[in-house]
Design an enzyme around this catalytic site. Structure first.
Site, PDB file in Angstrom:
ATOM      1  N   THR A  40       2.050  49.301  -6.418  1.00  0.00           N
ATOM      2  CA  THR A  40       2.183  49.907  -5.096  1.00  0.00           C
ATOM      3  C   THR A  40       1.834  51.388  -5.140  1.00  0.00           C
ATOM      4  OG1 THR A  40       3.885  48.325  -4.435  1.00  0.00           O
ATOM      5  CG2 THR A  40       3.808  50.408  -3.228  1.00  0.00           C
ATOM      6  N   HIS A  43      -1.861  51.940  -5.207  1.00  0.00           N
ATOM      7  CA  HIS A  43      -2.438  51.807  -3.864  1.00  0.00           C
ATOM      8  C   HIS A  43      -2.234  53.091  -3.073  1.00  0.00           C
ATOM      9  CE1 HIS A  43      -3.541  47.578  -3.987  1.00  0.00           C
ATOM     10  NE2 HIS A  43      -2.337  47.256  -4.448  1.00  0.00           N
TER      11      HIS A  43
END
Length: 348
Positions: A40, A43
């Site tokens: 995450t 990203h």
């Protein structure tokens, strides 16, 4: 305080000074010691389409952490200053149907630490007392404590279905897939196979107890089954990669009545033979985060009762760097060549 800060809607982070967060009446303020780098976070760093749709900058990212409690709000009842803790990163509303029924991990109003609110890539983080997990086991090191969040993903996925005597296929030997090997072995799986394209990660998988590691750039899962002496398909599947070819190949190699737990987020559309899902009577279950808080109890219990599991999960941390070397840490994590990368916020 020092923090990895995304000042606006663009790629990258900056290590800058930010105001320390303030604890509300039901909150706990934690001095962060270590943080894990998650997919995450990659990203968010790259500011890809997923990140643009999920977060609003400015933001301090980071949701996998371990630290020491330095302040508690007036309404906090059980957490004490000085406690060593990790944190459940999903903050729930407490009043929706699922929350009221005790299914908090299914809250429709979940807010994620380091995604929709400031997180733990900083010297201090504040979360509600209900999200604090106190470590009573002194064998939990700062590095191990920093990966309780992803370890919880592995435990939630692996324990979704009974494993005793079952043949297990795991697709994706990233840190969570690697931890799932150790959990499946602890829970009584018979044969465990895992796929990836990274040689170093497959080597780690073998060290963690996988019976067969499969480089899917060169070998198909069906061919590998013969190496395990399997006469039928796999009983349990754990899809950890999100790769568009992983789930279809897993479905092709499941026994009738097989059960699949899916944690990997697909990077693009996946074509599935739904006729095979129906006629082979397969079960597909989506997994997101951890069961709150049964998974946390299971994690702590397993680690304290099984030295081999403790050593295996600890070994998934392959790189621990000072937080000032965060750029190097992100490069290592993005390379996909090793296990978990942890940043040390006591070394600034």
């Amino acid at each position: 305080m020092k923090a990895l800060y995304k000042a606006g809607p663009q790629a990258g982070f900056e290590l800058v000074d930010r105001p320390e967060p303030e604890a509300g009446p039901a909150d706990v303020k934690i001095r962060v010691m270590t943080t894990g780098i998650c997919g995450t976070d990659l990203h968010i760093q790259s500011w890809d389409a997923w990140a643009q749709g999920m977060i609003e900058a400015p933001l301090i990212a980071g949701h996998e952490f371990y630290g020491e409690v330095v302040e508690v709000g007036a309404d906090v009842r059980d957490v004490r200053v000085g406690d060593r803790v990790s944190g459940e990163g999903h903050i729930v509303c407490g009043i929706c149907r699922n929350c009221r029924a005790g299914r908090r991990q299914m809250c429709i109003h979940t807010v994620s630490v380091g995604v929709q609110r400031d997180g733990a890539f900083a010297e201090y983080v504040v979360i509600p007392e209900t999200n604090v997990w106190v470590h009573h086991d002194p064998s939990v090191t700062p590095e191990l404590g920093a990966i309780f969040d992803p370890f919880g993903n592995a435990v939630h996925t692996a324990l979704s279905f009974p494993l005793v005597g079952e043949d297990v296929l795991i697709t994706g030997a990233g840190p969570i897939g690697l931890m799932a090997i150790a959990v499946a072995r602890h829970a009584g799986a018979r044969k465990i196979a895992i796929t990836d394209v990274s040689g170093p990660r497959l080597e780690l998988a073998a060290e963690l107890g996988a019976d067969l590691t499969i480089d899917v750039s060169a070998t198909r899962v069906r061919d590998a089954q013969h190496q395990l002496g399997m006469r039928e398909g796999f009983d349990i599947g754990m899809e950890m990669s999100g790769h568009p070819s992983a789930l279809p190949e897993m479905i092709d190699n499941m026994n009738h009545g097989g059960r699949i737990a899916m944690l990997g987020l697909p990077s693009q559309d996946i074509t599935i033979d739904w006729g095979k899902v129906v006629t082979h009577m397969l079960t597909l279950k989506g997994i997101y985060g951890r069961e709150m808080y049964e998974t946390w109890y299971a994690m702590s219990a397993m680690l304290s009762s099984n030295p081999a599991l403790h050593a295996g999960i600890s070994a998934v941390v392959t790189d621990a760097l000072p937080a000032t070397d965060w750029e190097k840490g992100f490069e290592i994590a993005r390379s996909g060549s090793g296990g978990k990368v942890v940043l040390d916020w006591t070394r600034l």
